[in-house]
Design a protein around this motif. Sequence first.
Motif, mmCIF file in Angstrom:
data_model
loop_
_atom_site.group_PDB
_atom_site.id
_atom_site.type_symbol
_atom_site.label_atom_id
_atom_site.label_comp_id
_atom_site.label_asym_id
_atom_site.label_seq_id
_atom_site.Cartn_x
_atom_site.Cartn_y
_atom_site.Cartn_z
ATOM 1 N N PHE A 29 0.831 -1.199 0.000
ATOM 2 C CA PHE A 29 0.000 0.000 0.000
ATOM 3 C C PHE A 29 0.869 1.254 0.000
ATOM 4 N N GLU A 45 -9.273 2.820 -2.409
ATOM 5 C CA GLU A 45 -8.310 2.049 -1.634
ATOM 6 C C GLU A 45 -8.004 2.739 -0.310
ATOM 7 N N TYR A 51 -2.197 4.518 -7.873
ATOM 8 C CA TYR A 51 -3.552 4.318 -7.371
ATOM 9 C C TYR A 51 -4.467 5.273 -8.131
ATOM 10 N N SER A 93 -11.059 2.359 2.082
ATOM 11 C CA SER A 93 -11.273 1.028 2.661
ATOM 12 C C SER A 93 -10.101 0.537 3.496
ATOM 13 N N SER A 94 -8.876 1.004 3.183
ATOM 14 C CA SER A 94 -7.684 0.495 3.866
ATOM 15 C C SER A 94 -7.221 1.375 5.016
#
Length: 301
Positions: free
Chosen positions: A36, A55, A45, A58-59
């Motif tokens: 990430f 991303e 991204y 959610s992360s």
Amino acid sequence: MSTAGKAASEPAPSTAGGSTGEPDVWDRRVAGALAFLRRRLTGEYETDEFGFDPEFASSVLAPALRPIYEKWFRVEISGLEHVSDTGGALVVANHSGTIPVDATMLQLGLLDHHPAQRNLRLLGADLVFQMPFVGELARKSGSTLACQPDAERLLSGGELVGVFPEGFKGVGKPFSERYKLQRFGRGGFVSAALATKAPIIPCAIVGAEEIYPKIGDAKVIARMFGLPYFPLTPTFPWLGPLGVVPLPSKWYIEFGEPIETSDLASGADDPMQVFNLTDQVRETIQQMLFQLLMRRRSVFG
């Protein structure tokens, strides 16, 4: 000794990471975190035209909010069957809490508990996007300005859009007026739904009113900082930083049956039809709030 007995007496082969497999779990988490960070540093991204970063949402954002949702507010969510798996729809909810925590809890509830893990694209006030850091986080979480053109583009693109028509009048109302819906603006959200033929899904949120009971308003300080209000609560500012901690009220989020707009689309520019539909949505949410409050046994239970 039989083959079965011999097999039972022999220890099971250990995993590569240890007998419990726990090191393997942490290895995967560390590897995922490093991947990430690499994507963040290299720019590998994607964001959409509104700045939404799925991303990151959610992360990073969702894991940070999840303990508050599950352990502090103990949110119970119902009526998810009324939110379709695909296609554009407009979720209209009551707004409260002095600080708009209800917006983030509503987003997380749909992401975590809807079968399709739908992202709720919130429509926010200008002030949100003018605030340093907060505005950038709002964009990355999927929010955009509460204006009809943006709402129509999102709905036409099949997105699930969320709006709080009470605005600051709702989130900043005094505790004595809790769960009494304020005026729903000019009905711009209804016009957007009519123009795109998107269903309107009423949503009631109970519990947010009690996290920061607003008992006063320091208007001079509010004007100094350009804020719509500066709340005084039983704990803030009297307890300093501790006063910022929300009270652990028990939350309920419920989605009602969708109000279809396909047959009404021709009246998107008719002020009377927009007003009537706005009033219908408001009354529906108010009745849902009353019903939830009747079922609630305790504010904190």
